[in-house]
Motif scaffolding. Structure first.
Motif, PDB file in Angstrom:
ATOM      1  N   MET A  57      72.746  73.920 -15.687  1.00 17.67           N
ATOM      2  CA  MET A  57      72.185  72.566 -15.651  1.00 17.67           C
ATOM      3  C   MET A  57      70.667  72.617 -15.583  1.00 17.67           C
ATOM      4  O   MET A  57      70.021  71.617 -15.343  1.00 17.67           O
ATOM      5  CB  MET A  57      72.721  71.799 -14.441  1.00 17.67           C
ATOM      6  CG  MET A  57      74.195  71.520 -14.568  1.00 17.67           C
ATOM      7  SD  MET A  57      74.810  70.715 -13.089  1.00 17.67           S
ATOM      8  CE  MET A  57      74.501  69.005 -13.502  1.00 17.67           C
ATOM      9  N   LEU A  59      68.868  73.879 -13.239  1.00 18.94           N
ATOM     10  CA  LEU A  59      68.465  73.440 -11.899  1.00 18.94           C
ATOM     11  C   LEU A  59      68.019  74.617 -11.044  1.00 18.94           C
ATOM     12  O   LEU A  59      67.874  74.486  -9.837  1.00 18.94           O
ATOM     13  CB  LEU A  59      69.623  72.726 -11.204  1.00 18.94           C
ATOM     14  CG  LEU A  59      69.911  71.294 -11.642  1.00 18.94           C
ATOM     15  CD1 LEU A  59      71.195  70.799 -11.007  1.00 18.94           C
ATOM     16  CD2 LEU A  59      68.769  70.368 -11.283  1.00 18.94           C
ATOM     17  N   ARG A  88      68.281  65.001 -18.340  1.00 17.57           N
ATOM     18  CA  ARG A  88      68.723  64.113 -17.261  1.00 17.57           C
ATOM     19  C   ARG A  88      69.899  63.252 -17.685  1.00 17.57           C
ATOM     20  O   ARG A  88      70.714  62.856 -16.874  1.00 17.57           O
ATOM     21  CB  ARG A  88      67.566  63.221 -16.806  1.00 17.57           C
ATOM     22  CG  ARG A  88      66.640  63.874 -15.810  1.00 17.57           C
ATOM     23  CD  ARG A  88      65.914  62.844 -14.993  1.00 17.57           C
ATOM     24  NE  ARG A  88      65.107  61.969 -15.828  1.00 17.57           N
ATOM     25  CZ  ARG A  88      63.834  62.198 -16.126  1.00 17.57           C
ATOM     26  NH1 ARG A  88      63.228  63.245 -15.662  1.00 17.57           N
ATOM     27  NH2 ARG A  88      63.174  61.360 -16.891  1.00 17.57           N
ATOM     28  N   ARG A  91      72.906  65.702 -17.209  1.00 13.87           N
ATOM     29  CA  ARG A  91      73.215  66.008 -15.801  1.00 13.87           C
ATOM     30  C   ARG A  91      73.925  64.848 -15.132  1.00 13.87           C
ATOM     31  O   ARG A  91      73.465  63.722 -15.184  1.00 13.87           O
ATOM     32  CB  ARG A  91      71.927  66.240 -15.019  1.00 13.87           C
ATOM     33  CG  ARG A  91      71.281  67.573 -15.226  1.00 13.87           C
ATOM     34  CD  ARG A  91      70.069  67.657 -14.314  1.00 13.87           C
ATOM     35  NE  ARG A  91      69.212  68.746 -14.686  1.00 13.87           N
ATOM     36  CZ  ARG A  91      67.885  68.723 -14.555  1.00 13.87           C
ATOM     37  NH1 ARG A  91      67.288  67.654 -14.073  1.00 13.87           N
ATOM     38  NH2 ARG A  91      67.175  69.759 -14.893  1.00 13.87           N
ATOM     39  N   GLY A  92      75.037  65.162 -14.505  1.00 17.51           N
ATOM     40  CA  GLY A  92      75.753  64.120 -13.773  1.00 17.51           C
ATOM     41  C   GLY A  92      76.568  63.224 -14.670  1.00 17.51           C
ATOM     42  O   GLY A  92      77.400  62.464 -14.203  1.00 17.51           O
ATOM     43  N   MET A  97      78.304  68.688 -11.114  1.00 16.93           N
ATOM     44  CA  MET A  97      78.457  69.864 -10.266  1.00 16.93           C
ATOM     45  C   MET A  97      78.916  69.511  -8.856  1.00 16.93           C
ATOM     46  O   MET A  97      78.503  68.508  -8.300  1.00 16.93           O
ATOM     47  CB  MET A  97      77.111  70.574 -10.211  1.00 16.93           C
ATOM     48  CG  MET A  97      77.162  71.941  -9.610  1.00 16.93           C
ATOM     49  SD  MET A  97      75.722  72.885 -10.119  1.00 16.93           S
ATOM     50  CE  MET A  97      75.947  74.323  -9.095  1.00 16.93           C
ATOM     51  N   ILE A 116      77.413  57.468  -4.466  1.00 16.50           N
ATOM     52  CA  ILE A 116      78.292  57.517  -5.637  1.00 16.50           C
ATOM     53  C   ILE A 116      77.768  56.552  -6.697  1.00 16.50           C
ATOM     54  O   ILE A 116      77.696  56.862  -7.879  1.00 16.50           O
ATOM     55  CB  ILE A 116      79.748  57.164  -5.251  1.00 16.50           C
ATOM     56  CG1 ILE A 116      80.274  58.149  -4.201  1.00 16.50           C
ATOM     57  CG2 ILE A 116      80.652  57.157  -6.477  1.00 16.50           C
ATOM     58  CD1 ILE A 116      81.615  57.764  -3.618  1.00 16.50           C
ATOM     59  N   GLU A 118      74.791  55.553  -7.254  1.00 18.51           N
ATOM     60  CA  GLU A 118      73.538  55.976  -7.877  1.00 18.51           C
ATOM     61  C   GLU A 118      73.772  56.613  -9.249  1.00 18.51           C
ATOM     62  O   GLU A 118      73.120  56.254 -10.229  1.00 18.51           O
ATOM     63  CB  GLU A 118      72.832  56.972  -6.948  1.00 18.51           C
ATOM     64  CG  GLU A 118      71.434  57.321  -7.406  1.00 18.51           C
ATOM     65  CD  GLU A 118      70.784  58.370  -6.502  1.00 18.51           C
ATOM     66  OE1 GLU A 118      71.495  58.996  -5.697  1.00 18.51           O
ATOM     67  OE2 GLU A 118      69.576  58.558  -6.630  1.00 18.51           O
ATOM     68  N   LEU A 122      72.863  55.215 -13.046  1.00 20.93           N
ATOM     69  CA  LEU A 122      71.962  55.989 -13.899  1.00 20.93           C
ATOM     70  C   LEU A 122      72.501  56.160 -15.313  1.00 20.93           C
ATOM     71  O   LEU A 122      71.748  56.143 -16.275  1.00 20.93           O
ATOM     72  CB  LEU A 122      71.748  57.383 -13.307  1.00 20.93           C
ATOM     73  CG  LEU A 122      70.682  57.546 -12.232  1.00 20.93           C
ATOM     74  CD1 LEU A 122      70.793  58.924 -11.610  1.00 20.93           C
ATOM     75  CD2 LEU A 122      69.305  57.340 -12.831  1.00 20.93           C
ATOM     76  N   HIS A 123      73.813  56.355 -15.417  1.00 20.36           N
ATOM     77  CA  HIS A 123      74.345  56.772 -16.711  1.00 20.36           C
ATOM     78  C   HIS A 123      75.155  55.710 -17.437  1.00 20.36           C
ATOM     79  O   HIS A 123      75.443  55.857 -18.612  1.00 20.36           O
ATOM     80  CB  HIS A 123      75.211  58.019 -16.530  1.00 20.36           C
ATOM     81  CG  HIS A 123      74.437  59.187 -16.004  1.00 20.36           C
ATOM     82  ND1 HIS A 123      73.402  59.749 -16.700  1.00 20.36           N
ATOM     83  CD2 HIS A 123      74.533  59.883 -14.844  1.00 20.36           C
ATOM     84  CE1 HIS A 123      72.896  60.750 -15.998  1.00 20.36           C
ATOM     85  NE2 HIS A 123      73.552  60.846 -14.866  1.00 20.36           N
ATOM     86  N   ILE A 168      81.357  61.767  -6.490  1.00 21.98           N
ATOM     87  CA  ILE A 168      80.060  61.652  -7.168  1.00 21.98           C
ATOM     88  C   ILE A 168      80.114  62.376  -8.505  1.00 21.98           C
ATOM     89  O   ILE A 168      79.727  61.847  -9.537  1.00 21.98           O
ATOM     90  CB  ILE A 168      78.924  62.246  -6.298  1.00 21.98           C
ATOM     91  CG1 ILE A 168      78.700  61.402  -5.048  1.00 21.98           C
ATOM     92  CG2 ILE A 168      77.626  62.360  -7.100  1.00 21.98           C
ATOM     93  CD1 ILE A 168      77.708  62.002  -4.072  1.00 21.98           C
TER      94      ILE A 168
END
Lengths: 327, 309
Positions: A57, A59, A88, A91-92, A97, A116, A118, A122-123, A168
């Motif tokens: 990722m 990171l 970004r 990710r998620g 992860m 959760i 958030e 975001l996506h 999450i």
């Protein structure tokens, strides 16, 4: 080799540059993850499992960590060279992860529900109310009553926190779930529950999973394929049953021999002689040669390339002739 | 939470009693005769005796202390100033807002410099910005503020003629004193913000936020800053108390009629009731500020909040 891998790592090198010297955490690592499968990444402490996960990722904490060379291909796109803003979005969302220690991986001053939500906000293009609703649904999915949305991490037990972390990571329905020793920090009964939950959710959400562990029992329970890591590289990669029945690499063989058999009385355990090499000062050639019972002259000079023994089973060892010589 | 605040307010009583006892005792044992010092060498024995009678100086230590407490509690009377026979309470109270304003402005300046600079320093550790601001922070904490105040007067008032060098009524008059008193606090806050942030951004939950795909700026403001706030707030509270008591020099340099100056003058003239009253005011304010900081902890951290229930 008909299926195309969803995620492919090619010749990855990751170094940690410290005052005491350069730690070669990942050395020429290759790995493939196919759609729908669960791949177990197994290795001793310090073999570079977590660094591999973080590198996937991008990171890896920088400084001191640095991806020196190699590619991480997700659907053909190289994540190592991708722009931060594009990364970004992955990710998620497409790759997410689960971390090792649930006690510290949640923000202590934010309600679990908000944490959760958030990721969802975001996506996914949804308003706050919808996102809240989805976050509540996710809590229910991992077996936490949604009334606990407004509670803080310190009000949850370790196993419950790991459930929140799972919520999450699955909230945006990712294609790849990287689980970095998700049960190591939990006690045995909770481990079983969390593993069961992850297995169920993997099927429900149709996710590929990379399960990082040092526990061969966990691998036997949940994985389809296994990659064995030693000193920063994958030395054997195979379908689970093949690997358990016919391990090829001397390290893998040693690993299985070190497990005591419950059906026999064992006087002494059979460890692999020696210790993991110091990652700041790796042996030349094959990094396993100082401990290897079959070490040959070539092992001290040349790092073995990948040898495909059969479909979905490859090994990096001089005992097995390299690909081109077979063909 | 309300019960907690009530309990803390009750705890103020022993604190104030203790402060009073200590200052009272120390002043009692200081050598020198207040009557003689106030009235001068020419005063006759009768005059001195009369002075001692009015101010109760002939009574023993215990009687004087008990009387002092009694008057303070039942009549809000902190005694009369030896110098001008004015009630101490009124005198300190009239000057107190100025000191409070000076300390408040100083802290405000310090926060608005210290927190942003500390955050940027931490997020760009070992960068040029970080090195430069850490050098300035070191200068800030090590520079005596009376010296800095004089340099600023020389530069801004004498040389550039931009700002007045004394007084504390208009906004222009407040700029130099506020900067002088705020500098060392700004430096302390910068360093604390930096180290606290550095610790927080290495935490696992920051990595979790990154793994969610959150933007770096949001990670800092939403996840890191809140968690880094407790030590920063603590330092701000302590610094505020320090500024309240330590504004003496700044007040003297800029000719500001605050409690600090009043007390220094009173100490010189052995005007004990005024010293005592000033210390008491500062102690009470300091305690209240600290109570406020403790309440702020609960607001900032749910783990602390749940303990108060």
């Amino acid at each position: 080799m008909t299926k195309k891998p969803l995620l492919e790592i090619k010749n990855l090198h990751v170094h940690y540059i410290t005052n005491e010297g350069t730690v070669q955490a990942i050395n020429d690592l290759n790995l493939e993850l196919y759609p729908g499968e669960t791949l177990g990444l197994v290795g001793e402490t310090g073999a570079g499992k977590t660094t591999t996960a973080l590198a996937m990722m991008r990171l890896v904490p920088n400084p001191p960590g640095k991806i020196v060379s190699g590619e991480v291909l997700y659907k053909g796109k190289n994540l190592v060279e991708m722009k931060e803003a594009d990364l970004r979005k992955i990710r998620g969302n497409q790759i997410s992860m689960i971390f090792q220690d649930p006690m510290t991986s949640l923000n202590p001053i934010m309600t679990v529900g908000d944490q959760i939500r958030e990721g969802i906000m975001l996506h996914q293009k949804v308003d706050k109310a919808t996102a809240t609703k989805r976050a509540m649904d996710m809590l229910e999915v991992v077996g936490i009553p949604m009334e606990r949305y407004d509670e803080y991490p310190h009000q949850f037990s370790g196993g419950m926190k790991q459930r929140v972390v799972i919520a999450i990571s699955l909230s945006c329905n990712p294609e790849i779930l990287i689980a970095d020793e998700p049960t190591t920090a939990l006690d045995v009964t909770i481990q079983a529950q969390v593993l069961q939950l992850m297995e169920n959710l993997k099927v429900e959400f149709d996710t590929s999973m990379l399960m990082i562990t040092h526990d061969l029992g966990v691998v036997a329970k949940v994985c389809d394929h296994v990659a064995i890591m030693y000193a920063g590289t994958v030395i054997e990669h195979a379908q689970k049953h093949k690997l358990y029945r016919t391990p090829k690499h001397p390290y893998t063989i040693g690993l299985f021999e070190s497990i005591p058999n419950v059906h026999e009385t064992t006087e002494r355990l059979k460890p692999i002689i020696g210790l993991m090499p110091d990652p700041t000062d790796l042996p030349t050639g094959c990094t396993f040669h100082p401990r290897c019972p079959h070490a040959m002259d070539i092992c001290k000079v040349e790092f073995p390339e990948v040898t495909h023994l059969s479909d979905e089973h490859w090994v990096r060892c001089h005992l097995y002739p390299a690909d081109k010589e077979v063909e | 939470m309300l019960r907690y605040i009530a309990r803390r307010l009750l705890l103020l009583i022993p604190v104030i009693l203790g402060v009073t006892l200590i200052t009272f005792t120390m002043l009692y044992f200081t050598p020198g005769d207040p009557a003689r010092l106030t009235l001068g060498e020419q005063a006759g024995a009768e005059q001195l005796e009369q002075f001692r009678e009015i101010h109760g100086l002939n009574d023993g230590y215990v009687v004087r202390f008990v009387n002092y407490i009694k008057n303070a509690v039942f009549h809000q009377d902190l005694g009369l100033s030896y110098r001008n026979r004015q009630p101490v309470f009124a005198e300190v109270a009239s000057r107190f807002p100025t000191t409070l304003k000076l300390a408040g402005l100083g802290v405000l300046v310090a926060i608005s410099i210290g927190i942003p600079v500390g955050i940027i320093s931490a997020t760009k550790q070992y960068s040029l910005f970080d090195s430069v601001s850490m050098i300035f922070a070191l200068i800030g904490v090590s520079m005596p503020n009376f010296w800095q105040g004089m340099l600023m007067i020389l530069f801004f008032s004498v040389y550039l003629k931009w700002l007045p060098s004394s007084g504390f009524n208009t906004f222009q008059q407040m700029i130099l004193p506020a900067l002088t008193i705020g500098t060392s606090t700004a430096a302390v806050i910068t360093r604390m913000t930096r180290s606290s942030m550095l610790e927080v951004i290495r935490q696992d939950y920051i990595r979790t936020a990154r793994a969610k795909g959150q933007k770096e700026s949001k990670i800092i403001t939403r996840h890191a800053l809140g968690n880094a706030m407790i030590p920063i707030v603590t330092v701000i509270g302590l610094q505020f108390g320090y500024l309240l008591g330590g504004a003496v020099l700044t007040e003297s340099i800029f000719g500001i009629p605050g409690v600090g100056r009043l007390m220094v003058d009173a100490i010189k003239q052995k005007d004990y009731p005024v010293v005592q009253g000033g210390v008491l005011f500062i102690a009470v304010t300091f305690s209240v500020v600290n109570l406020f900081i403790d309440i702020l902890y609960a607001y900032l951290d749910p783990r602390i909040r749940s303990q108060y229930k």
